[in-house]
Design a protein around this motif. Structure first.
Motif, PDB file in Angstrom:
ATOM      1  N   ARG A 216       0.836  -1.540   0.047  1.00  0.00           N
ATOM      2  CA  ARG A 216      -0.082  -0.081   0.002  1.00  0.00           C
ATOM      3  C   ARG A 216       1.045   1.545  -0.193  1.00  0.00           C
ATOM      4  O   ARG A 216       1.651   0.833   0.948  1.00  0.00           O
ATOM      5  CB  ARG A 216      -1.091  -0.315   1.519  1.00  0.00           C
ATOM      6  CG  ARG A 216      -1.847   1.611   1.255  1.00  0.00           C
ATOM      7  CD  ARG A 216      -2.260   1.276   3.028  1.00  0.00           C
ATOM      8  NE  ARG A 216      -3.164   2.162   3.120  1.00  0.00           N
ATOM      9  CZ  ARG A 216      -3.415   2.781   4.990  1.00  0.00           C
ATOM     10  NH1 ARG A 216      -3.518   1.600   5.525  1.00  0.00           N
ATOM     11  NH2 ARG A 216      -4.038   4.163   4.434  1.00  0.00           N
TER      12      ARG A 216
ATOM     13  N   ARG B 121       6.444   8.646  -8.015  1.00  0.00           N
ATOM     14  CA  ARG B 121       6.291   8.033  -8.698  1.00  0.00           C
ATOM     15  C   ARG B 121       7.022   6.705  -9.054  1.00  0.00           C
ATOM     16  O   ARG B 121       8.725   6.835  -9.879  1.00  0.00           O
ATOM     17  CB  ARG B 121       4.918   8.042  -9.675  1.00  0.00           C
ATOM     18  CG  ARG B 121       3.963   8.962  -9.159  1.00  0.00           C
ATOM     19  CD  ARG B 121       3.223   9.965 -10.500  1.00  0.00           C
ATOM     20  NE  ARG B 121       3.513  10.252 -11.421  1.00  0.00           N
ATOM     21  CZ  ARG B 121       3.810  11.646 -11.040  1.00  0.00           C
ATOM     22  NH1 ARG B 121       3.167  12.281 -10.262  1.00  0.00           N
ATOM     23  NH2 ARG B 121       4.590  12.239 -11.812  1.00  0.00           N
TER      24      ARG B 121
ATOM     25  N   THR C 270      -3.678  -2.676 -10.129  1.00  0.00           N
ATOM     26  CA  THR C 270      -4.072  -1.894  -8.275  1.00  0.00           C
ATOM     27  C   THR C 270      -5.744  -0.859  -8.485  1.00  0.00           C
ATOM     28  O   THR C 270      -5.978  -0.889  -8.846  1.00  0.00           O
ATOM     29  CB  THR C 270      -2.916  -1.242  -8.825  1.00  0.00           C
ATOM     30  OG1 THR C 270      -2.593   0.024  -9.527  1.00  0.00           O
ATOM     31  CG2 THR C 270      -1.845  -2.022  -8.585  1.00  0.00           C
TER      32      THR C 270
ATOM     33  N   VAL D 111      -7.298   1.953  -5.802  1.00  0.00           N
ATOM     34  CA  VAL D 111      -7.068   3.288  -5.282  1.00  0.00           C
ATOM     35  C   VAL D 111      -8.530   3.864  -5.361  1.00  0.00           C
ATOM     36  O   VAL D 111      -9.692   3.911  -6.169  1.00  0.00           O
ATOM     37  CB  VAL D 111      -6.480   4.507  -6.003  1.00  0.00           C
ATOM     38  CG1 VAL D 111      -6.526   5.470  -4.886  1.00  0.00           C
ATOM     39  CG2 VAL D 111      -5.525   4.165  -7.022  1.00  0.00           C
TER      40      VAL D 111
ATOM     41  N   ILE E  73      -7.281  -0.018 -11.474  1.00  0.00           N
ATOM     42  CA  ILE E  73      -6.308   0.686 -12.632  1.00  0.00           C
ATOM     43  C   ILE E  73      -5.561  -0.884 -12.932  1.00  0.00           C
ATOM     44  O   ILE E  73      -4.585  -0.974 -12.206  1.00  0.00           O
ATOM     45  CB  ILE E  73      -5.312   1.556 -11.329  1.00  0.00           C
ATOM     46  CG1 ILE E  73      -6.153   2.397 -10.951  1.00  0.00           C
ATOM     47  CG2 ILE E  73      -4.874   1.836 -12.685  1.00  0.00           C
ATOM     48  CD1 ILE E  73      -4.992   3.171 -10.187  1.00  0.00           C
TER      49      ILE E  73
ATOM     50  N   ILE F   9       3.768   1.851  -9.188  1.00  0.00           N
ATOM     51  CA  ILE F   9       2.565   2.345  -8.281  1.00  0.00           C
ATOM     52  C   ILE F   9       2.777   4.062  -9.151  1.00  0.00           C
ATOM     53  O   ILE F   9       4.076   4.190  -8.556  1.00  0.00           O
ATOM     54  CB  ILE F   9       3.691   3.233  -6.716  1.00  0.00           C
ATOM     55  CG1 ILE F   9       3.180   1.624  -6.297  1.00  0.00           C
ATOM     56  CG2 ILE F   9       2.856   3.518  -6.040  1.00  0.00           C
ATOM     57  CD1 ILE F   9       2.031   0.697  -6.252  1.00  0.00           C
TER      58      ILE F   9
ATOM     59  N   TYR G 281      -0.238   6.201  -7.543  1.00  0.00           N
ATOM     60  CA  TYR G 281      -1.106   7.007  -6.584  1.00  0.00           C
ATOM     61  C   TYR G 281      -1.414   7.114  -5.275  1.00  0.00           C
ATOM     62  O   TYR G 281      -0.633   6.023  -5.079  1.00  0.00           O
ATOM     63  CB  TYR G 281      -2.590   7.236  -7.007  1.00  0.00           C
ATOM     64  CG  TYR G 281      -2.661   7.337  -9.089  1.00  0.00           C
ATOM     65  CD1 TYR G 281      -3.032   8.541  -9.428  1.00  0.00           C
ATOM     66  CD2 TYR G 281      -2.849   5.784 -10.190  1.00  0.00           C
ATOM     67  CE1 TYR G 281      -2.957   8.268 -11.636  1.00  0.00           C
ATOM     68  CE2 TYR G 281      -3.305   6.151 -11.228  1.00  0.00           C
ATOM     69  CZ  TYR G 281      -2.746   7.443 -11.722  1.00  0.00           C
ATOM     70  OH  TYR G 281      -3.100   7.255 -13.057  1.00  0.00           O
TER      71      TYR G 281
ATOM     72  N   GLU H 249      -2.832   4.086  -3.357  1.00  0.00           N
ATOM     73  CA  GLU H 249      -2.493   3.198  -3.991  1.00  0.00           C
ATOM     74  C   GLU H 249      -2.152   1.501  -3.420  1.00  0.00           C
ATOM     75  O   GLU H 249      -1.099   1.248  -3.040  1.00  0.00           O
ATOM     76  CB  GLU H 249      -1.925   2.689  -5.235  1.00  0.00           C
ATOM     77  CG  GLU H 249      -2.357   2.240  -6.587  1.00  0.00           C
ATOM     78  CD  GLU H 249      -1.031   2.675  -7.487  1.00  0.00           C
ATOM     79  OE1 GLU H 249      -1.712   2.243  -8.812  1.00  0.00           O
ATOM     80  OE2 GLU H 249      -0.724   3.412  -7.471  1.00  0.00           O
TER      81      GLU H 249
END
Length: 690
Positions: free
Chosen positions: A17, A24, A54, A56, A61, A88, A90, A93
């Motif tokens: 997480r 990013r 993933t 969010v 996503i 990754i 965001y 995420e």
């Protein structure tokens, strides 16, 4: 003759997480296992995620480039396990890893007379490295006609040959059960303050086999016959053969029993025979341990095979155990005392704090079964705390006890963390990150509306904060707007000047609909009664210099210099506004070593200098403290919402002495800069904030 045990260590990585990663990118995790200086050898790995996407806030996503990124693998050259690479982009995420590896570790066993001690009961160190590679940016820079920034972020993609570099490392120290030589433990790996994430890890360890052999010089002749012969020499003059037999078979039997328990099997049918002669004992040891090892190997294999399928439920169970152990360990650094509410304005004696801290630090401490090696490396240097809980006669709630039941409420819990003077929301990132880790159901807001306006008056700052909180509630947690007072909770955490900004915001009409939802107010070293009676002349001189350098209206208000009379000053007028009594809990945190904000003003008590001062600011100080706390003291014992006040005093042991520690700046910033201080505060207030 040397005796060695074969340990099998399984490192299972469940979920990842992004709490507050620095940038990013493409990430992967590498794991290595050691016991003392002996490196464990990975002999197998697995990767069985149910989905590669993933998420969010429950929005999926897809990982469109997952097939082009490196897969999970064992790195033979470094004896490490590497997870698959993932992208990754965001905040918050999340993705499911469900990957792991088995490591084999050969450790020496010594005969202590009543049991075998493996590697002197040394803990196992598991090193986890976070690696990152850059994403390829879109070809053309954004313009008025180009897609929005979110679209540009979505267009970033991995390169065909990403170059990974290590950005953070965390080492877990794991203690085996001395009887079974097994471990089943959970730990949330966070890596570092600059790359703060939550990697849910479980560690499982079992003793699978015992090996008896001569010294390494004679290893070529270490046949079964020579091993039995060496046992005969060892036991030739030993008339207590049954005890020797049990001593050498007990570790395997204990490990087998623990494995059966892990698989919820209640019976194991390994029999041992009581023998008397040395030769028979050595043969029985070999035979019985081989039989146990065979059964243990099969059962352990079943257990490891179940981890990718049923690991989620096991992780949640072990997570509950970890939280209980962590609360108990940090609770051992807290001395809690109950005080009558009538003594709310009286300060505690300095000698009382010193005695409490001395007793706390003199108590022997043993680290939890799994912990952050660097954080708990020197427990004597970790902060300690003394809590004074002010109660009414009919209050029975065990507020700070780890065994206290959770409070009942519905809906979201919004925690607003306001930074201080000439600071920014970035300064609250460590406190925010740990709050999200320990309270996964909470929503945390770090306001940004006052980042560029720290030098102005508190009034406009409070109004800006009120509007930002209102807009956040409107878009992120609208349930707080429900008229039902039991739907949702609203809490505030203020550091330094941030607490006065919060108190100012509460007087705004914008927050009036949410006042019934006010739950907890945590004040971290804040000058609630102004910066008066500062014991350090150095700090007083520094404040005078800062005021003349910045020409800050805020500093004038803090020192009650914004009006000809103290009674007309902003801080004095603010103390007359409803404040502390609106909350269910008020926690006033301070430190004797914080010279920036003295303990008496941080905890709103009336010190001796203010009592005897009749011509200076003593009268104004006494009135402000009384205005703040008398509404709490006057609350009815039968009121539906009674305020409980907690004064939390921290004591620090800094690794080195420098200018910051001498002038008290280090203690003032430790509330938001020190992982140990943040964890101590949050675990101490777990029942308040959960």
């Amino acid at each position: 003759m040397a005796t060695h045990g074969t340990l099998d260590v399984v490192v299972h990585l469940h979920r990842f997480r992004n709490v507050d990663l620095f940038s990013r990118g493409i990430y992967m995790v590498r794991a290595a296992v050691k016991c003392n200086t002996k490196q464990a050898i990975p002999h197998g790995c697995y990767s069985k995620p149910s989905v590669l996407s993933t998420f969010v806030r429950d929005q999926e996503i897809p990982q469109t480039h997952a097939s082009d990124l490196p897969a999970a693998q064992v790195v033979d050259s470094s004896s490490e396990f590497s997870t698959r690479a993932f992208v990754i982009k965001y905040r918050d995420e999340r993705l499911e890893l469900n990957e792991g590896a088995q490591f084999q570790l050969l450790i020496e066993a010594k005969d202590s007379g009543d049991r075998l001690i493996f590697a002197n009961d040394e803990p196992i160190d598991i090193t986890l490295e976070l690696l990152m590679a850059e994403l390829e940016k879109p070809g053309s820079p954004p313009s008025r006609t180009s897609p929005r920034r979110s679209s540009a972020v979505a267009a970033e993609k991995p390169s065909l040959s990403p170059t990974f570099s290590r950005v953070a490392t965390q080492t877990l120290r794991v203690r085996r059960d001395p009887t079974t030589n097994q471990v089943h433990a959970y730990f949330p790996v966070t890596f570092s303050s600059m790359h703060f994430c939550q990697l849910d890890v479980t560690v499982h360890c079992a003793l699978l086999h015992l090996k008896f052999r001569k010294r390494v010089y004679d290893r070529a002749d270490a046949s079964v016959e020579s091993t039995i012969s060496s046992f005969e020499e060892l036991l030739r003059d030993n008339s207590d053969a049954p005890k020797t037999h049990r001593r050498y078979t007990q570790p395997m039997l204990a490990s087998l029993s623990a494995t059966c328990s892990a698989l919820k099997e209640r019976e194991q049918t390994v029999a041992t025979t009581t023998l008397v002669d040395a030769g028979s004992v050595s043969k029985a040891i070999e035979r019985d341990n081989a039989a146990v090892a065979k059964k243990l190997f099969l059962l352990w294999g079943r257990f490891v095979a179940l981890l990718p399928r049923d690991g989620k439920a096991l992780c949640e169970t072990l997570q509950t155990t970890w939280l209980r152990d962590q609360r108990a360990w940090w609770g051992g650094r807290l001395r809690s005392t109950e005080v009558r509410i009538q003594k709310l304005l009286q300060p505690r004696e300095t000698d009382e704090f010193r005695t409490s801290f001395k007793e706390l630090r003199s108590q022997p401490t043993q680290s939890p079964s799994i912990c952050d090696k660097s954080l708990l490396k020197e427990p004597a240097r970790l902060p300690a705390a003394a809590a004074h809980v002010y109660r009414r006669r009919n209050d029975t709630e065990a507020l700070l006890s780890p065994d206290a039941p959770p409070s009942n409420y519905r809906g979201p819990h919004l925690i607003v963390m306001q930074h201080g003077w000439y600071a920014s929301s970035f300064d609250m990132r460590l406190l925010r990150a740990y709050a999200l880790l320990l309270f996964p159901g909470a929503i945390v807001l770090s306001p940004q509306s006052n980042e560029d306006n720290s030098g102005g008056s508190m009034g406009p700052m409070g109004q800006r904060l009120a509007h930002e909180v209102h807009n956040f509630i409107k878009h992120r947690c609208p349930d707080l707007s429900d008229a039902d007072p039991g739907m949702g909770r609203l809490s505030f955490v203020g550091h330094s000047a941030g607490s006065m900004i919060v108190r100012t915001a509460l007087a705004s009409p914008v927050l009036k609909p949410y006042l019934p939802k006010l739950h907890a107010f945590v004040s971290l070293s804040s000058s609630h009664c102004g910066n008066m009676f500062v014991p350090s002349t150095l700090i007083s001189g520094g404040m005078w210099a800062l005021q003349h350098l910045h020409q800050s209206q805020f500093m004038d208000e803090l020192q009650l210099l914004d009006a000809p009379k103290a009674e007309d000053a902003f801080m004095h007028r603010l103390s007359k506004q409803p404040g502390f009594e609106r909350f269910r809990f008020v926690v006033l945190v301070g430190s004797l070593q914080d010279s920036y904000v003295p303990l008496h003003t941080a905890q709103a008590t009336i010190p001796r200098p203010a009592e005897v001062d009749k011509k200076g600011g003593g009268d104004a100080y006494r009135q402000m403290a009384t205005n703040l706390l008398s509404p709490v003291m006057q609350q009815s014992a039968t009121a539906s919402k009674r305020t409980t006040v907690v004064r939390l005093t921290l004591d620090y042991r800094f690794a080195q002495t420098n200018l910051d520690t001498v002038i008290g700046r280090a203690a003032h910033l430790a509330y938001i800069d020190s992982s140990a201080a943040v964890l101590l505060i949050l675990f101490s207030l777990y029942n308040v904030l959960r």
